[in-house]
Structure formats: C-alpha cells, structure tokens
Design an enzyme around this catalytic site. Structure first.
Site, mmCIF file in Angstrom:
data_model
loop_
_atom_site.group_PDB
_atom_site.id
_atom_site.type_symbol
_atom_site.label_atom_id
_atom_site.label_comp_id
_atom_site.label_asym_id
_atom_site.label_seq_id
_atom_site.Cartn_x
_atom_site.Cartn_y
_atom_site.Cartn_z
ATOM 1 N N TYR A 112 -28.560 71.663 123.998
ATOM 2 C CA TYR A 112 -29.154 72.675 123.114
ATOM 3 C C TYR A 112 -28.304 73.943 123.124
ATOM 4 C CZ TYR A 112 -32.246 76.608 121.911
ATOM 5 O OH TYR A 112 -32.758 77.763 121.382
HETATM 6 P P1 NAD Z 1 -39.969 77.040 116.042
HETATM 7 O O1 NAD Z 1 -39.638 75.600 116.191
HETATM 8 O O2 NAD Z 1 -41.388 77.442 116.196
HETATM 9 O O3 NAD Z 1 -39.433 77.572 114.640
HETATM 10 C C1 NAD Z 1 -38.295 77.039 114.003
HETATM 11 C C2 NAD Z 1 -38.660 76.688 112.576
HETATM 12 O O4 NAD Z 1 -37.491 76.226 111.903
HETATM 13 C C3 NAD Z 1 -39.694 75.567 112.478
HETATM 14 O O5 NAD Z 1 -40.801 76.003 111.709
HETATM 15 C C4 NAD Z 1 -38.948 74.426 111.777
HETATM 16 O O6 NAD Z 1 -39.766 73.655 110.919
HETATM 17 C C5 NAD Z 1 -37.851 75.164 111.036
HETATM 18 N N1 NAD Z 1 -36.654 74.358 110.794
HETATM 19 C C6 NAD Z 1 -35.969 73.619 111.713
HETATM 20 N N2 NAD Z 1 -34.912 73.017 111.132
HETATM 21 C C7 NAD Z 1 -34.915 73.402 109.829
HETATM 22 C C8 NAD Z 1 -34.069 73.113 108.722
HETATM 23 N N3 NAD Z 1 -33.006 72.297 108.834
HETATM 24 N N4 NAD Z 1 -34.346 73.688 107.519
HETATM 25 C C9 NAD Z 1 -35.421 74.508 107.387
HETATM 26 N N5 NAD Z 1 -36.262 74.803 108.413
HETATM 27 C C10 NAD Z 1 -36.012 74.260 109.612
HETATM 28 O O7 NAD Z 1 -39.044 77.812 117.102
HETATM 29 P P2 NAD Z 1 -39.093 79.320 117.635
HETATM 30 O O8 NAD Z 1 -39.485 79.265 119.059
HETATM 31 O O9 NAD Z 1 -39.839 80.184 116.680
HETATM 32 O O10 NAD Z 1 -37.533 79.679 117.603
HETATM 33 C C11 NAD Z 1 -36.942 80.352 116.492
HETATM 34 C C12 NAD Z 1 -35.465 80.570 116.766
HETATM 35 O O11 NAD Z 1 -35.272 81.351 117.939
HETATM 36 C C13 NAD Z 1 -34.647 79.293 116.980
HETATM 37 O O12 NAD Z 1 -33.384 79.494 116.396
HETATM 38 C C14 NAD Z 1 -34.519 79.191 118.490
HETATM 39 O O13 NAD Z 1 -33.373 78.467 118.870
HETATM 40 C C15 NAD Z 1 -34.413 80.662 118.841
HETATM 41 N N6 NAD Z 1 -34.842 80.964 120.214
HETATM 42 C C16 NAD Z 1 -36.156 80.806 120.560
HETATM 43 C C17 NAD Z 1 -36.560 81.145 121.849
HETATM 44 C C18 NAD Z 1 -37.982 80.970 122.296
HETATM 45 O O14 NAD Z 1 -38.239 81.175 123.491
HETATM 46 N N7 NAD Z 1 -38.934 80.639 121.404
HETATM 47 C C19 NAD Z 1 -35.645 81.647 122.758
HETATM 48 C C20 NAD Z 1 -34.299 81.743 122.385
HETATM 49 C C21 NAD Z 1 -33.925 81.423 121.084
HETATM 50 C C1 UGA Z 2 -36.998 78.736 126.019
HETATM 51 C C2 UGA Z 2 -37.068 78.105 124.615
HETATM 52 O O1 UGA Z 2 -37.851 76.922 124.643
HETATM 53 C C3 UGA Z 2 -35.711 77.777 124.071
HETATM 54 O O2 UGA Z 2 -35.844 77.398 122.709
HETATM 55 C C4 UGA Z 2 -34.875 79.005 124.191
HETATM 56 O O3 UGA Z 2 -33.646 78.904 123.623
HETATM 57 C C5 UGA Z 2 -34.779 79.452 125.640
HETATM 58 O O4 UGA Z 2 -36.096 79.802 126.048
HETATM 59 C C6 UGA Z 2 -33.902 80.659 125.832
HETATM 60 O O5 UGA Z 2 -34.287 81.627 126.487
HETATM 61 O O6 UGA Z 2 -32.776 80.633 125.374
HETATM 62 P P1 UGA Z 2 -37.150 77.772 128.457
HETATM 63 O O7 UGA Z 2 -36.716 78.979 129.220
HETATM 64 O O8 UGA Z 2 -36.858 76.429 129.013
HETATM 65 O O9 UGA Z 2 -36.578 77.754 126.971
HETATM 66 O O10 UGA Z 2 -38.720 77.987 128.212
HETATM 67 P P2 UGA Z 2 -39.999 77.191 128.678
HETATM 68 O O11 UGA Z 2 -40.133 75.907 127.958
HETATM 69 O O12 UGA Z 2 -41.132 78.126 128.566
HETATM 70 O O13 UGA Z 2 -39.704 76.849 130.224
HETATM 71 C C7 UGA Z 2 -39.559 77.851 131.206
HETATM 72 C C8 UGA Z 2 -39.468 77.184 132.568
HETATM 73 O O14 UGA Z 2 -40.730 76.570 132.872
HETATM 74 C C9 UGA Z 2 -38.426 76.083 132.658
HETATM 75 O O15 UGA Z 2 -37.793 76.125 133.916
HETATM 76 C C10 UGA Z 2 -39.245 74.799 132.565
HETATM 77 O O16 UGA Z 2 -38.698 73.694 133.234
HETATM 78 C C11 UGA Z 2 -40.545 75.218 133.200
HETATM 79 N N1 UGA Z 2 -41.690 74.435 132.716
HETATM 80 C C12 UGA Z 2 -41.859 74.197 131.405
HETATM 81 C C13 UGA Z 2 -42.592 73.962 133.646
HETATM 82 O O17 UGA Z 2 -42.421 74.140 134.851
HETATM 83 N N2 UGA Z 2 -43.662 73.256 133.196
HETATM 84 C C14 UGA Z 2 -43.874 73.006 131.879
HETATM 85 O O18 UGA Z 2 -44.890 72.346 131.541
HETATM 86 C C15 UGA Z 2 -42.962 73.489 130.961
#
Ligand code: NAD
Ligand code: UGA
Length: 319
Positions: free
Chosen positions: A149
């Site tokens: 990823y």
């Molecule tokens: P999310 O999955 O809730 O939202 C992403 C949306 O993009 C979804 O609604 C999905 O249907 C849409 N999508 C995916 N592929 C597509 C495509 N080809 N065309 C059109 N739409 C498409 O995820 P999120 O948690 O809201 O994350 C949003 C962004 O932030 C992502 O780029 C993710 O990598 C980044 N990000 C999220 C986190 C986090 O903790 N949530 C952390 C770091 C980075």
């Molecule tokens: C999150 C988002 O899911 C990614 O899309 C994003 O890019 C990433 O943050 C980021 O900061 O870049 P992550 O930190 O793995 O990724 O977020 P969580 O899914 O909330 O997990 C956090 C930690 O909790 C991880 O170590 C995971 O292994 C742990 N975890 C997760 C558990 O122990 N139990 C669970 O049921 C789920």
C-alpha cells in the site's frame, strides 16, 4: 468557487465535502463506490451531501472513465480516491491497489494537465515513511514504505512530481497519519474496537498493542486539505505531514474508548500483521508554517465523538 473532490463518498471525503459546502464552495464529488468496505455506507454519505444545492455527485471510476469534463473550470481538485488500508495490500490484493492508487492517480494527473487545473491536492499517507528512524518524522526523512500500500502511495507522489515538473502543474501532497472520528472506515482499529466493545465480543489486537499511531481527527484532516487547496506554497510539489500531534499506543486508544463506553471488554491478541509499522509520529512544523494549519481536536475528545457517533447519543445506555 467550484472544487472537485475525488473519493467524496468515503470517510475523509464526505467530511471534507461537507466542510467545503458549509463554507460556500460548490463541490463536484467523484466516487466509484468501490467495495473495499460496504458501499451502502458510502451511498449514505453521498445522500447526505446531495441535500446541498451546491453539491453534484458524479459516479465514475477514475481508473477507466473519461474525466476531463468534470475537471474543466474547477478552481481546485482534491484527490482522496484510493484503495486504503495497509494489511490487505499483499498477495492477490495488490492489483487493485495499483489500479486505484497508481493508474487512477496517473489518469487524474493527465486530465488535470489537459484541463489546466490551477491547484491539485493529493492525499498521500504516513505509510510512505515505513519504519522511520527519526521521530517525529519530518517530510524530508527518507521514504521507505513497509507495505505494498505504502509503495503505491509513494508511486503516486513520484508521478505527481513528474507531472508538476514537466507540465507546470501546481500540486500539494498531504501525508495523512491514521485518521479517525465519526464515520471512520469499518476496517480501521478504533471502529473495530468500539464495535467489539458494544457487542461484548473480544477486541482483537495485532501484536502487543504497544505500536504507536499519531491519530488525526477527521475534521482536522479536512481542514488541512482546504488550506492546501488555496495556500500560497513554494514551487516544486511541496509535501506536508498532517498528523494529530499526540502519538499514543493502540492499547491506550482502546483504554480511552473503553472508558467512554463504560465497558472493559476482553482482548484477544493476534499475530503482528505484515506491513504494520511499529510507530508513526509526524512533525507538523511545515504545515503550521506554510499552510497555517494545526490540529485542533485532542485525542480524548475525538475518540469520545467517534464513540458517540458510532453507538448513538449516550453510549452507556442500551448496551
Ligand atoms: P475511503 O475508502 O473511505 O474513501 C476513498 C473513496 O474513494 C471511497 O469512497 C471509494 O469508493 C473511492 N474510490 C476508490 N477508488 C476509486 C476510483 N478508481 N474512482 C473513483 N473513486 C474511487 O478512505 P479514506 O479513509 O477516506 O481515505 C481517503 C484518502 O486518504 C485515501 O487516499 C487514503 O489513502 C488516504 N489516507 C487515509 C488515512 C486514514 O487513516 N483514513 C490515512 C492516510 C492516508
Ligand atoms: C491507517 C489507514 O488505514 C491507512 O489507509 C493509512 O494510510 C494509514 O493509516 C496511514 O497513517 O498512512 P493504520 O495505521 O494501519 O492505517 O490504521 P488502523 O487500521 O487503525 O490500525 C492501527 C493499528 O491497530 C495497526 O497496528 C493495526 O494492526 C492495529 N489493529 C487494527 C488492531 O490491533 N486491531 C484491529 O482490529 C485493527
């Protein structure tokens, strides 16, 4: 003023669209309603946005569809659409990460070049750092992703620099750190912890629970994108960390959620997951200085808001 937001029906996307709409900006929200998690949750987010006159929902897949029309005339494009999640990006999961994070982003960059979008903001991830040696990690630390990823998000960043340098696009990259808050994706840790506690089921913790995350509240994440869409930034595809500023262990996140819910719960430890980094901690000085952005919602308060949203008004009643 009209902005295009991709991934508008997703977790961060629908908060961002709502904040933009409330501030008077017209929004075209692009989403493909992918099945990474239950698409009906995304449909519900889109339906809430559709109540605003200034909102237009556009259902299309950025990896395959024609996208010039929706970008033409936009004042800024904020690109959140992606396949998120670290752990499912291995093995057979990988092609969809390439399609949605690399191919889709490259096609958006091409369309932005053709339609001369004045500002493009891209959502990247703390995952590009991998197991960073310097904490808090600044943007110029080496990028060394620890998961497929993270590799796809870094590929998107490199594509952005190439397009910016060759075609003069103005692009800002935001590296988000584990975002949480109302409507958090159901595959993420806090959402799963709250659901398990409420259902009186065991909470699954991967590894020892001592892994650290710099959790970022979703309204703060949205505010950073809004700032990045309009800020005067230096040339050369600037990158900004967007982090909450209170790194803490996953066990502590569970403890805070348990206190708000009023249930101790039982914990089942499962093996540490491939691709999971040991700690994230973002240095946010650059965003503070150049975007005038900093996180406003403290962790305890943010977790409480997510609990209340996920379980209803009084999480201690009716359990
Ligand atoms: P999310 O999955 O809730 O939202 C992403 C949306 O993009 C979804 O609604 C999905 O249907 C849409 N999508 C995916 N592929 C597509 C495509 N080809 N065309 C059109 N739409 C498409 O995820 P999120 O948690 O809201 O994350 C949003 C962004 O932030 C992502 O780029 C993710 O990598 C980044 N990000 C999220 C986190 C986090 O903790 N949530 C952390 C770091 C980075
Ligand atoms: C999150 C988002 O899911 C990614 O899309 C994003 O890019 C990433 O943050 C980021 O900061 O870049 P992550 O930190 O793995 O990724 O977020 P969580 O899914 O909330 O997990 C956090 C930690 O909790 C991880 O170590 C995971 O292994 C742990 N975890 C997760 C558990 O122990 N139990 C669970 O049921 C789920």
């Amino acid at each position: 003023m009209r902005y295009v937001v991709t991934g508008s029906a997703g977790f961060i996307g629908h908060h961002l669209c709502q904040a933009l709409l409330e501030s008077g900006v017209a929004v075209d929200g692009v989403d493909a309603f992918t099945d990474h998690y239950d698409p009906s949750l995304k449909r519900a987010n889109a339906a809430r946005l559709a109540r605003y006159d200034r909102y237009r929902g556009v259902e299309l897949d950025l990896a395959t569809a024609e996208i010039d029309d929706v970008l033409t005339g936009a004042d800024a494009v904020i690109h959140l659409a992606a396949q998120p999640g670290v752990r499912p990006s291995w093995a057979d999961g990988f092609p969809v990460y390439v399609e949605r994070n690399v191919t889709a982003s490259q096609r958006l960059l091409e369309a932005a070049r053709r339609t001369r979008v004045p500002r493009l903001v891209l959502a990247s991830s703390s995952s590009v750092y991998g197991n960073a040696t310097d904490e808090p990690t600044a943007e110029d630390a080496p990028a060394s992703p620890f998961s497929p990823y993270g590799v796809t998000k870094l590929a998107m960043e490199h594509l952005a620099s190439a397009y910016a340098e060759n075609w003069g696009l103005s692009i800002v990259v935001l590296r988000y750190f584990t975002v949480y808050g109302p409507g958090q994706r159901p595959d993420m840790a806090l959402h799963r912890f709250i659901a398990a506690l409420a259902a009186d089921e065991p909470v699954i913790i991967y590894g020892d629970g001592e892994q650290v995350r710099d959790l970022t509240y979703v309204a703060d994440a949205a505010a950073a994108a809004i700032a990045a869409a309009a800020a005067d930034v230096p040339p050369g595809t600037p990158v900004f960390n967007v982090a909450g500023g209170s790194p803490t262990t996953i066990s502590n996140v569970l403890r805070i959620a348990s206190e708000h819910i009023g249930r101790q719960g039982t914990v089942r430890h499962a093996p540490e997951q491939p691709g999971d980094v040991r700690a994230t901690s973002g240095n946010i000085d650059r965003a503070r200085r150049l975007l005038g952005w900093w996180p406003e919602v403290p962790l305890e308060e943010g977790i409480k808001r997510q609990v209340v949203h996920q379980l209803g008004e009084d999480p201690r009643s009716g359990l």
